[in-house]
Every structure is written in C-alpha cells, then in structure tokens.
Write a protein that holds these residues in place. Structure first.
Motif, PDB file in Angstrom:
ATOM      1  N   GLY B 301     -39.008  69.029   2.905  1.00  0.00           N
ATOM      2  CA  GLY B 301     -39.643  70.119   3.652  1.00  0.00           C
ATOM      3  C   GLY B 301     -40.698  70.902   2.898  1.00  0.00           C
ATOM      4  O   GLY B 301     -41.276  71.842   3.440  1.00  0.00           O
ATOM      5  N   ILE B 302     -40.944  70.540   1.644  1.00  0.00           N
ATOM      6  CA  ILE B 302     -41.997  71.238   0.899  1.00  0.00           C
ATOM      7  C   ILE B 302     -42.918  70.235   0.228  1.00  0.00           C
ATOM      8  O   ILE B 302     -42.611  69.050   0.125  1.00  0.00           O
ATOM      9  N   GLU B 303     -44.037  70.760  -0.257  1.00  0.00           N
ATOM     10  CA  GLU B 303     -45.040  69.912  -0.901  1.00  0.00           C
ATOM     11  C   GLU B 303     -45.115  70.290  -2.372  1.00  0.00           C
ATOM     12  O   GLU B 303     -45.051  71.470  -2.732  1.00  0.00           O
ATOM     13  N   GLU B 305     -47.480  70.188  -4.860  1.00  0.00           N
ATOM     14  CA  GLU B 305     -48.539  70.938  -5.562  1.00  0.00           C
ATOM     15  C   GLU B 305     -48.327  72.444  -5.425  1.00  0.00           C
ATOM     16  O   GLU B 305     -48.485  73.194  -6.390  1.00  0.00           O
ATOM     17  N   SER B 306     -47.965  72.876  -4.209  1.00  0.00           N
ATOM     18  CA  SER B 306     -47.681  74.308  -4.008  1.00  0.00           C
ATOM     19  C   SER B 306     -46.559  74.747  -4.931  1.00  0.00           C
ATOM     20  O   SER B 306     -46.598  75.828  -5.516  1.00  0.00           O
ATOM     21  N   LEU B 309     -47.914  75.116  -8.474  1.00  0.00           N
ATOM     22  CA  LEU B 309     -48.769  76.294  -8.658  1.00  0.00           C
ATOM     23  C   LEU B 309     -47.922  77.561  -8.747  1.00  0.00           C
ATOM     24  O   LEU B 309     -48.183  78.441  -9.566  1.00  0.00           O
ATOM     25  N   LEU B 310     -46.892  77.643  -7.903  1.00  0.00           N
ATOM     26  CA  LEU B 310     -46.053  78.843  -7.921  1.00  0.00           C
ATOM     27  C   LEU B 310     -45.165  78.875  -9.162  1.00  0.00           C
ATOM     28  O   LEU B 310     -44.891  79.945  -9.703  1.00  0.00           O
ATOM     29  N   ASP B 313     -47.284  80.135 -11.881  1.00  0.00           N
ATOM     30  CA  ASP B 313     -47.366  81.598 -11.818  1.00  0.00           C
ATOM     31  C   ASP B 313     -46.170  82.245 -12.495  1.00  0.00           C
ATOM     32  O   ASP B 313     -46.252  83.365 -12.983  1.00  0.00           O
ATOM     33  N   ALA B 323     -48.784  63.652  -3.142  1.00  0.00           N
ATOM     34  CA  ALA B 323     -50.112  63.112  -2.854  1.00  0.00           C
ATOM     35  C   ALA B 323     -51.184  64.135  -3.208  1.00  0.00           C
ATOM     36  O   ALA B 323     -52.276  63.788  -3.639  1.00  0.00           O
ATOM     37  N   CYS B 324     -50.844  65.400  -3.035  1.00  0.00           N
ATOM     38  CA  CYS B 324     -51.829  66.466  -3.240  1.00  0.00           C
ATOM     39  C   CYS B 324     -52.192  66.652  -4.708  1.00  0.00           C
ATOM     40  O   CYS B 324     -53.190  67.284  -5.022  1.00  0.00           O
ATOM     41  N   THR B 325     -51.375  66.164  -5.615  1.00  0.00           N
ATOM     42  CA  THR B 325     -51.696  66.331  -7.029  1.00  0.00           C
ATOM     43  C   THR B 325     -52.358  65.084  -7.584  1.00  0.00           C
ATOM     44  O   THR B 325     -52.758  65.046  -8.743  1.00  0.00           O
ATOM     45  N   HIS B 346     -43.633  63.598  -1.158  1.00  0.00           N
ATOM     46  CA  HIS B 346     -44.551  64.733  -1.198  1.00  0.00           C
ATOM     47  C   HIS B 346     -43.925  65.937  -1.902  1.00  0.00           C
ATOM     48  O   HIS B 346     -44.623  66.719  -2.539  1.00  0.00           O
ATOM     49  N   TYR B 375     -38.898  79.815  -0.569  1.00  0.00           N
ATOM     50  CA  TYR B 375     -40.096  80.488  -0.057  1.00  0.00           C
ATOM     51  C   TYR B 375     -40.991  79.496   0.697  1.00  0.00           C
ATOM     52  O   TYR B 375     -41.424  79.761   1.811  1.00  0.00           O
ATOM     53  N   LEU B 376     -41.271  78.353   0.088  1.00  0.00           N
ATOM     54  CA  LEU B 376     -42.176  77.387   0.730  1.00  0.00           C
ATOM     55  C   LEU B 376     -41.572  76.836   2.023  1.00  0.00           C
ATOM     56  O   LEU B 376     -42.281  76.563   2.988  1.00  0.00           O
ATOM     57  N   SER B 380     -42.744  76.316   6.325  1.00  0.00           N
ATOM     58  CA  SER B 380     -43.067  74.896   6.449  1.00  0.00           C
ATOM     59  C   SER B 380     -42.706  74.414   7.852  1.00  0.00           C
ATOM     60  O   SER B 380     -41.549  74.520   8.267  1.00  0.00           O
TER      61      SER B 380
END
Lengths: 128, 395
Positions: B301-303, B305-306, B309-310, B313, B323-325, B346, B375-376, B380
């Motif tokens: 249920g999550i991706e 790259e997000s 990034l978090l 942080d 795939a996004c990375t 993913h 959180y993500l 979603s």
C-alpha cells in the motif's frame, strides 16, 4: 544538488488538500501502468467552481507533490480554467521536475481530467 | 544520522584512509618506473596483491587482477569465459535471474553475439538451487555465473555446492562476490571458484578499486589495451593508493569478521522482528540464509521512494527497489525475480547495516519506519481499497 526542488520537497513533506471528500460530485482515479503510481482526485463542484478538492496518492515524492500542487492550482477556480490545467503548468509551479519524473505531473493532470469527466457524466445523468 | 545503506557503499575505515593518504604522499611513483619511488610503489602494489591472495585463499600472484571495481571485474570475467567458450565451440552460459546488472547487461551483449543464456529461477526465498544448476549444464556450457550474495535481498547462494558441480563437469564457474567479500567467509579453493569479482568500497575500502580473481591456468581476456600493467591483462597505471587501501580494508574486515558478524546479526534480527510487526509487510528473501547486515521488506500500500525521503528527513539513509527510485520506471528485477508483484515491489525498503549501529539506532529505525508507513498509508488509494475489501491483500 538535491534530487528535487525545495518546492517539490515542501509539497511532499506538507501535502495540501490530502484526504477524501465524502460528498464529492466528481471523482477520478488514474494510474501509470508502467511505474505503478496511482492518484485519486475528489472534486466538489458548485456553480461551475471547484469549491473543494482533495487527493490520495500512492507514489513517489514527486507524485505526491504534483497532486498537492495541482489541487492548489484548481481550488476555487472556475471549471473553464480547471480544464486548461496542463502537466507542464504543474511542473513549472513546482520549480521543475527531473525529466524522468515528468510523468508524475501528467498523472496529476489526468487525475483532474478524469474527475471532471466523472462530474460531467453525473451531471448529464441527473439531467436526463 | 543513521547510515543504513552499506550495500550501496560503505564509509572508508580510518585504517584504509590512512593507508591511502600515506601512499599518496610517500609512494607516489609509477610502479613501472625503475627509480626508487617507482619501485617502492611496485612493492606496495605487490604487497597488497599478496594480502588479497591470502584473504581469499588463492595461491598465486598471477591470479589477481586489479580493476576499477566490481563491474569491470564482472565484465572481464564474462569476456574471459566467453572467449574460451567461443574458441571451443561452447556457446551456452548459465546464470540467475537476479544477478547484478554488470552481469545481466554483459550477458545481454553476449546473447547478441550468439551466446545462449539460461537464467535460473531464484525461487521465493531468493536462492538458486544447486541441483537446478547441475540439470542446466549441457555439453556446450562454457560458464556458470552466480552471485555469492544478492545485493538487494542479501540471500547467500549455495556457492560451494555449485562450484563443486561445475568443477566435476569441467565448466568454468564465476561468482560476483561484491556483497560477500569482507562480510562472510569466502575461500576460492574451498568454494571451488574459478573466477571471482570484488569491489573495495563494499568493505570499507575506497571507491573505484576492485579486483578479479582468475584461477591459475585460465587464459584471461583483457578489456583495456595499452600497456604491460597487470601482466598485460589490464592496461593503465595502477591505482596504487586505492589498491593499498583495498588490501588494508579487506585484511581489517576479515580480522574482525567473527566479532562483527555477531554484533550485526543480532541487530539485523531485531530490525526484522520489529518491522514484522507492521501489518501487511513481508521480508524479502530467506530470513536466515542472508548477509548478516541485510534487511529487506515490502510494505503493502505504499511506495518506496516516498518512504526513503521521509526516512531521510528523520536522519535515516536507506534504499528501495521501487520503480520510482530506479530512474527507469521498472521496479527491482530482484524483487520481481522472487515473485513479488509490481504493486508490492513498489513498497520495498532495504536497510544494510554495519557494526557501528547502536541498539538505540535500531529501535529508532523501527519506530520511524512504522510511523512513516502508517502515514503514507493514510492517503494511499491502494491502501484504502485494501482496507475496504475492494482489493485483496497480498501480504
């Protein structure tokens, strides 16, 4: 150099208009078959104006930022303007996206178009 | 900051940095020069080679070729086997579906040149089966190339068994040991390895340095022409400081392997136990037959790259097969090879830790990942559909 602009990171970290509109009158969900990202837009349209908009996104930083920026760009705007929104405008408002992430802004444009279509469809069904 | 991406690269050890800078300052000569500072550089080079021979259980200085890293070593090993195969009319190669791209892309090239490649299944647990290697060997097989440990999911392959099979059948056996060397015991003799690739920056050595082991008697093909360095098998003035630091880092890694293994393994297992508490998650690859520092999960249920990034942080550096990375829009070929569907691949996270990570760091990571995943998932659309029963959970 960072991967994303500060604006992208801001919209990613603090996405605007996240969530669901229960009584939305236009809902659109689109996905990028290749990368797998999915974006869902909820519109509440009254008197041809987007009174409220919310989104849900399964995707990367730039997909989330693109959805967030797109919602800001159409909120409170007349449909005539909303229909003109392009992915380029979304990407530019974010101070640009890396080339291989431009499809995220396309997804945002498509999600809004899809929600508008749903709205028009519901409207014509109600009128008939 | 918690650096948990040691499979991508490691921080150089102080000993390796000291050895490198000392060499830059004091042994700057060209090893091919006849005067003193050149000859001293030559000595440093050959001492480093001796250390590496000892470290991997080889026995002859001719068996080590220094390269620019693991990718070059992989390329050279495959070219070597292909040339030998071509000359003998043997044009079949056996590999696995989840090799590093340095192997897969070279194999693609060889396929275009007329070679036939069998890509063995790595099964759900991320392990090649030695009996499947044996069954795939044909009279025209010139090479078996299987990685020692996978770079994404850390699964350790049955290298010794595969090596024994290849030796018995008279087929060359190469292993990309980039992730294994310096982390788990590797011995080219015990493991029946004919060729092996290694990269220094994966064991706290410098980037841009690696080596290829080629067992005595195998005719090596070279990729780079232009000089007599490395006995004509790899032209170009040797990266003496890098090579010296490589030897120091490897010796160090092996000297502390046993104690570090205990520390890292315990933290890895705690990370795995903690992340398993996240609902609809799953570990990728066999839980036990994996590198001591590798943790790899998918969260539905999550991706990824997000997620990265978090986590960044929050001061955590990690990696994902999303795939996004990838820059290519395709999810990790490794996760697809072990049967993860696109959506699930993913949402992957790889944590690769070393011995410097503390217990507090481990707990901090577990909590941070839990928080970010929750959180993500909260916005979603896939997660919404899963929870609403419109879609079926896979994990």
């Amino acid at each position: 150099m960072a991967l994303y602009s500060e604006k992208v990171m801001d919209h990613f970290r603090n996405p605007r208009n996240v969530g669901v509109i229960e009584d939305a009158n236009g809902v659109g969900e689109v996905g990028n078959a290749k990368c797998g990202d999915i974006m869902k837009m909820y519109l509440k349209i009254e008197n041809d104006i987007v009174e409220d908009v919310k989104f849900e996104t399964f995707g990367c930083g730039s997909a989330i930022a693109s959805s967030s920026m797109a919602t800001e760009m159409i909120k409170g705007k007349p449909l005539s303007e909303v229909r003109e929104l392009t992915n380029k405008a979304v990407a530019e408002a974010l101070d640009g996206l890396p080339d291989y992430k431009m499809h995220c802004s396309v997804l945002a444009e498509e999600a809004i178009k899809s929600a508008l279509e749903d709205y028009e469809k519901r409207k014509s069904e109600n009128n008939s | 900051m918690i650096y948990a991406d040691n499979a991508a690269t490691t921080k150089m050890s102080d000993a390796a940095i000291d050895a490198m800078t000392d060499c830059m300052r004091n042994t700057y000569g060209n090893p091919s020069s006849l005067y003193e500072v050149g000859q001293r550089a030559k000595e440093v080079l050959e001492d480093a080679r001796d250390e590496i021979i000892k470290a991997i259980g080889a026995d002859n200085f001719r068996e080590i070729i220094f390269t620019s890293g693991g990718s070059e070593a992989d390329n050279q090993a495959l070219r070597t086997a292909a040339e030998i195969g071509r000359a003998a009319g043997k044009m079949h190669i056996i590999s696995s579906a989840f090799e590093h791209h340095a192997i897969l892309h070279t194999l693609n090239k060889l396929e275009k040149e007329g070679f036939e490649v069998t890509y063995l299944d790595v099964h759900e647990d991320g392990l090649v089966r030695s009996e499947e290697v044996e069954a795939a060997i044909r009279p025209d097989t010139c090479l078996v190339t299987i990685m020692y440990a996978n770079n994404e999911i850390g699964t350790i392959q049955p290298i010794r068994e595969i090596g024994a099979i290849c030796r018995a059948k008279g087929v060359l056996f190469h292993t990309d040991a980039v992730q294994a060397i310096g982390h788990i015991p590797v011995n080219v003799k015990d493991d029946n390895i004919d060729m092996l690739s290694a990269s220094a920056h994966k064991f706290h050595g410098p980037k841009g340095t690696g080596f290829l082991y080629v067992r005595k008697g195998i005719k090596i093909s070279n990729l780079i022409e232009g000089g007599a360095q490395e006995r004509g098998k790899r032209a170009g003035t040797e990266n003496v400081p890098g090579i010296r630091a490589t030897a120091v880092a490897l010796k160090d890694a092996i000297a502390h392997m046993e104690e570090n293994d205990k520390i890292i393994r315990a933290k890895r297992d705690r990370l795995i136990a903690g992340l398993k508490e996240i609902p609809h998650s799953a570990i990728n690859g066999d839980e036990n037959k994996r590198l001591p520092g590798n943790v790899n999960f998918c969260f539905e249920g999550i991706e990824g790259e997000s997620l990265l990034l978090l986590l960044d942080d929050k001061g955590i550096q990690a990696s994902s097969g999303s795939a996004c990375t990838s820059g290519s829009l395709d999810p990790s070929h490794v996760l697809l090879a072990i049967g993860r569907v696109h959506d699930v691949a993913h949402g992957s996270l790889r944590l690769s830790i070393d011995e410097t990570i503390s217990d507090e760091d481990v707990e901090y990571i577990i909590n941070a990942v839990k928080e970010v995943v929750t959180y993500l998932r909260s916005f979603s659309p896939i997660w919404r559909d899963l929870v609403a029963g419109k879609k079926e959970f896979i994990l």
